[in-house]
Each structure stands twice: as C-alpha cells, then as structure tokens.
Motif scaffolding. Structure first.
Motif, PDB file in Angstrom:
ATOM      1  N   SER A  17     -48.809 -33.281  87.569  1.00  0.00           N
ATOM      2  CA  SER A  17     -48.715 -34.391  86.619  1.00  0.00           C
ATOM      3  C   SER A  17     -47.533 -34.211  85.662  1.00  0.00           C
ATOM      4  N   LEU A  18     -47.052 -32.985  85.518  1.00  0.00           N
ATOM      5  CA  LEU A  18     -45.883 -32.709  84.674  1.00  0.00           C
ATOM      6  C   LEU A  18     -44.817 -32.016  85.511  1.00  0.00           C
ATOM      7  N   SER A  19     -43.560 -32.155  85.099  1.00  0.00           N
ATOM      8  CA  SER A  19     -42.491 -31.483  85.834  1.00  0.00           C
ATOM      9  C   SER A  19     -42.621 -29.969  85.632  1.00  0.00           C
ATOM     10  N   PRO A  20     -42.218 -29.183  86.642  1.00  0.00           N
ATOM     11  CA  PRO A  20     -42.297 -27.725  86.516  1.00  0.00           C
ATOM     12  C   PRO A  20     -41.553 -27.204  85.279  1.00  0.00           C
ATOM     13  N   ASN A  21     -40.408 -27.800  84.952  1.00  0.00           N
ATOM     14  CA  ASN A  21     -39.642 -27.349  83.792  1.00  0.00           C
ATOM     15  C   ASN A  21     -40.414 -27.602  82.494  1.00  0.00           C
ATOM     16  N   PHE A  22     -41.075 -28.760  82.408  1.00  0.00           N
ATOM     17  CA  PHE A  22     -41.865 -29.075  81.218  1.00  0.00           C
ATOM     18  C   PHE A  22     -43.031 -28.089  81.096  1.00  0.00           C
ATOM     19  N   LYS A  35     -45.053 -28.391  69.006  1.00  0.00           N
ATOM     20  CA  LYS A  35     -43.688 -28.063  69.404  1.00  0.00           C
ATOM     21  C   LYS A  35     -42.976 -29.334  69.850  1.00  0.00           C
ATOM     22  N   ALA A  36     -41.692 -29.428  69.537  1.00  0.00           N
ATOM     23  CA  ALA A  36     -40.838 -30.502  70.054  1.00  0.00           C
ATOM     24  C   ALA A  36     -40.061 -29.916  71.236  1.00  0.00           C
ATOM     25  N   ILE A  37     -40.206 -30.532  72.405  1.00  0.00           N
ATOM     26  CA  ILE A  37     -39.559 -30.045  73.621  1.00  0.00           C
ATOM     27  C   ILE A  37     -38.553 -31.092  74.079  1.00  0.00           C
ATOM     28  N   GLU A  38     -37.266 -30.723  74.094  1.00  0.00           N
ATOM     29  CA  GLU A  38     -36.228 -31.641  74.567  1.00  0.00           C
ATOM     30  C   GLU A  38     -36.002 -31.408  76.047  1.00  0.00           C
ATOM     31  N   LEU A  39     -36.020 -32.488  76.810  1.00  0.00           N
ATOM     32  CA  LEU A  39     -35.805 -32.388  78.250  1.00  0.00           C
ATOM     33  C   LEU A  39     -34.684 -33.328  78.679  1.00  0.00           C
ATOM     34  N   ASP A  40     -33.795 -32.819  79.534  1.00  0.00           N
ATOM     35  CA  ASP A  40     -32.788 -33.678  80.144  1.00  0.00           C
ATOM     36  C   ASP A  40     -33.503 -34.589  81.137  1.00  0.00           C
ATOM     37  N   ALA A  41     -32.871 -35.668  81.518  1.00  0.00           N
ATOM     38  CA  ALA A  41     -33.476 -36.651  82.423  1.00  0.00           C
ATOM     39  C   ALA A  41     -34.016 -36.004  83.704  1.00  0.00           C
ATOM     40  N   GLU A  42     -33.240 -35.070  84.291  1.00  0.00           N
ATOM     41  CA  GLU A  42     -33.656 -34.438  85.546  1.00  0.00           C
ATOM     42  C   GLU A  42     -34.968 -33.687  85.386  1.00  0.00           C
ATOM     43  N   ASP A  43     -35.199 -33.118  84.190  1.00  0.00           N
ATOM     44  CA  ASP A  43     -36.381 -32.297  83.960  1.00  0.00           C
ATOM     45  C   ASP A  43     -37.559 -33.095  83.411  1.00  0.00           C
ATOM     46  N   ALA A  44     -37.327 -34.336  83.034  1.00  0.00           N
ATOM     47  CA  ALA A  44     -38.403 -35.159  82.472  1.00  0.00           C
ATOM     48  C   ALA A  44     -38.954 -36.082  83.567  1.00  0.00           C
ATOM     49  N   PHE A  45     -38.382 -37.269  83.708  1.00  0.00           N
ATOM     50  CA  PHE A  45     -38.870 -38.242  84.690  1.00  0.00           C
ATOM     51  C   PHE A  45     -37.915 -38.433  85.854  1.00  0.00           C
ATOM     52  N   GLY A  46     -36.920 -37.558  85.943  1.00  0.00           N
ATOM     53  CA  GLY A  46     -35.973 -37.611  87.046  1.00  0.00           C
ATOM     54  C   GLY A  46     -34.898 -38.666  86.834  1.00  0.00           C
ATOM     55  N   MET A  47     -33.941 -38.660  87.719  1.00  0.00           N
ATOM     56  CA  MET A  47     -32.867 -39.644  87.674  1.00  0.00           C
ATOM     57  C   MET A  47     -33.328 -40.901  88.401  1.00  0.00           C
ATOM     58  N   ALA A  48     -32.778 -42.025  87.990  1.00  0.00           N
ATOM     59  CA  ALA A  48     -33.105 -43.276  88.679  1.00  0.00           C
ATOM     60  C   ALA A  48     -32.625 -43.184  90.127  1.00  0.00           C
ATOM     61  N   ASN A  49     -33.472 -43.597  91.051  1.00  0.00           N
ATOM     62  CA  ASN A  49     -33.155 -43.527  92.471  1.00  0.00           C
ATOM     63  C   ASN A  49     -32.875 -44.942  92.978  1.00  0.00           C
ATOM     64  N   PRO A  50     -31.648 -45.199  93.469  1.00  0.00           N
ATOM     65  CA  PRO A  50     -31.330 -46.549  93.946  1.00  0.00           C
ATOM     66  C   PRO A  50     -32.242 -47.013  95.081  1.00  0.00           C
ATOM     67  N   ASP A  51     -32.838 -46.064  95.833  1.00  0.00           N
ATOM     68  CA  ASP A  51     -33.752 -46.424  96.916  1.00  0.00           C
ATOM     69  C   ASP A  51     -35.056 -47.034  96.387  1.00  0.00           C
ATOM     70  N   PHE A  52     -35.329 -46.851  95.099  1.00  0.00           N
ATOM     71  CA  PHE A  52     -36.561 -47.371  94.505  1.00  0.00           C
ATOM     72  C   PHE A  52     -36.375 -48.787  93.957  1.00  0.00           C
ATOM     73  N   ILE A  53     -35.218 -49.392  94.217  1.00  0.00           N
ATOM     74  CA  ILE A  53     -34.962 -50.774  93.797  1.00  0.00           C
ATOM     75  C   ILE A  53     -35.044 -51.646  95.040  1.00  0.00           C
ATOM     76  N   GLN A  54     -35.896 -52.669  94.973  1.00  0.00           N
ATOM     77  CA  GLN A  54     -36.080 -53.538  96.135  1.00  0.00           C
ATOM     78  C   GLN A  54     -35.864 -54.994  95.753  1.00  0.00           C
ATOM     79  N   TYR A  55     -35.402 -55.754  96.720  1.00  0.00           N
ATOM     80  CA  TYR A  55     -35.237 -57.198  96.553  1.00  0.00           C
ATOM     81  C   TYR A  55     -36.336 -57.876  97.355  1.00  0.00           C
ATOM     82  N   MET A  56     -37.066 -58.771  96.701  1.00  0.00           N
ATOM     83  CA  MET A  56     -38.172 -59.459  97.360  1.00  0.00           C
ATOM     84  C   MET A  56     -37.971 -60.965  97.266  1.00  0.00           C
TER      85      MET A  56
END
Length: 142
Positions: A42-47, A60-81
């Motif tokens: 449920s959480l990223s390994p880095n978190f 604690k305040a934990i700063e995470l880069d995009a890759e370590d939080a919810f990941g980078m946006a994946n163009p394959d996850f964009i669909q046209y319907m």
C-alpha cells in the motif's frame, strides 16, 4: 514503546502536501487514521524505509520525490474513449469517474479533455509526477 520494523502493522494519521504547501489528502479529513502492514504494497518501499525506527507518538515530515511517492505519470495510462460510452453523463474536465478494470475492479480515471466525440481519460494517480511531503503521526505499532 513499539518501534516500526519491516513486519509491523502501523496505525497513523497522515497529511499529504504538495511542495507549495497545499494539502492534497489527509486522514484527519476522513475522521479516522489509516492502518496498514509494512510490505503489503500500500506504500512505496522508499516511504516504508522512512518509517522504520519511528515509535508510537512520533511525528515526522517525510519529503518524497515523485518516483518514490506515487511514481511518474505513465503515458500508457492515458486512453481516448468514444463519447458514446458516457451517455447521459456530464463530461467535465477534472471529473473523476470509476471505470471497470480488466479484473472487474474499479479504477478511477480523470476526464482530462473532451474534444468532439473523443474523451481523454487519465488513469495515472492524481499525484503521479509530483514531489510530496507526508506529515505522519504514528498512533500505534503492532
């Protein structure tokens, strides 16, 4: 006092903030804390690594880069319907809708564009590609 290890079950309150300080999500808004088991995915390994060693009562305040939080946006996850799939529904950019995944589960998608008969739906996590700050408050460690 229990200390978080790789096999702990943790109950915590969290607030997710963007770099500009705006709040994206918080368990305080839901009125109940989150509970998860370390390593359950449920959480990223880095978190999770940032939580190890914390104890009940710690904040604690934990700063995470995009890759370590919810990941980078994946163009394959964009669909046209085709717009006909949304008959009778109000198609407004920014609306989050539930779609059926291949396994029958519900997958949230965000309407990101409506152009003629085409509807662009983004299935990336809304916070994908963004660095975030998790403010955590450890309530219980089992």
């Amino acid at each position: 006092m229990s200390v978080i290890t790789a096999s702990s079950t943790v109950t915590l309150h969290f607030t997710i903030k963007l770099k500009d300080g705006s709040v994206a999500d918080s368990t305080h808004n839901m009125g109940k804390p989150a509970k998860f088991s370390m390593g359950d995915g449920s959480l990223s390994p880095n978190f999770e690594q940032c939580l190890i060693g914390l104890q009940t009562g710690d904040s604690k305040a934990i700063e995470l880069d995009a890759e370590d939080a919810f990941g980078m946006a994946n163009p394959d996850f964009i669909q046209y319907m085709d717009k006909t799939r949304f008959s009778g529904q109000d198609l407004e950019v920014g609306t989050i809708m539930a779609f059926s995944g291949p396994d029958g589960s519900e997958i949230p998608g965000i309407i990101s564009e409506v152009n003629g008969e085409s509807v662009k739906v983004d299935f990336n996590h809304p916070l994908a590609g963004q660095a975030v700050i998790f403010d955590v408050e450890i309530l219980n460690v089992d």
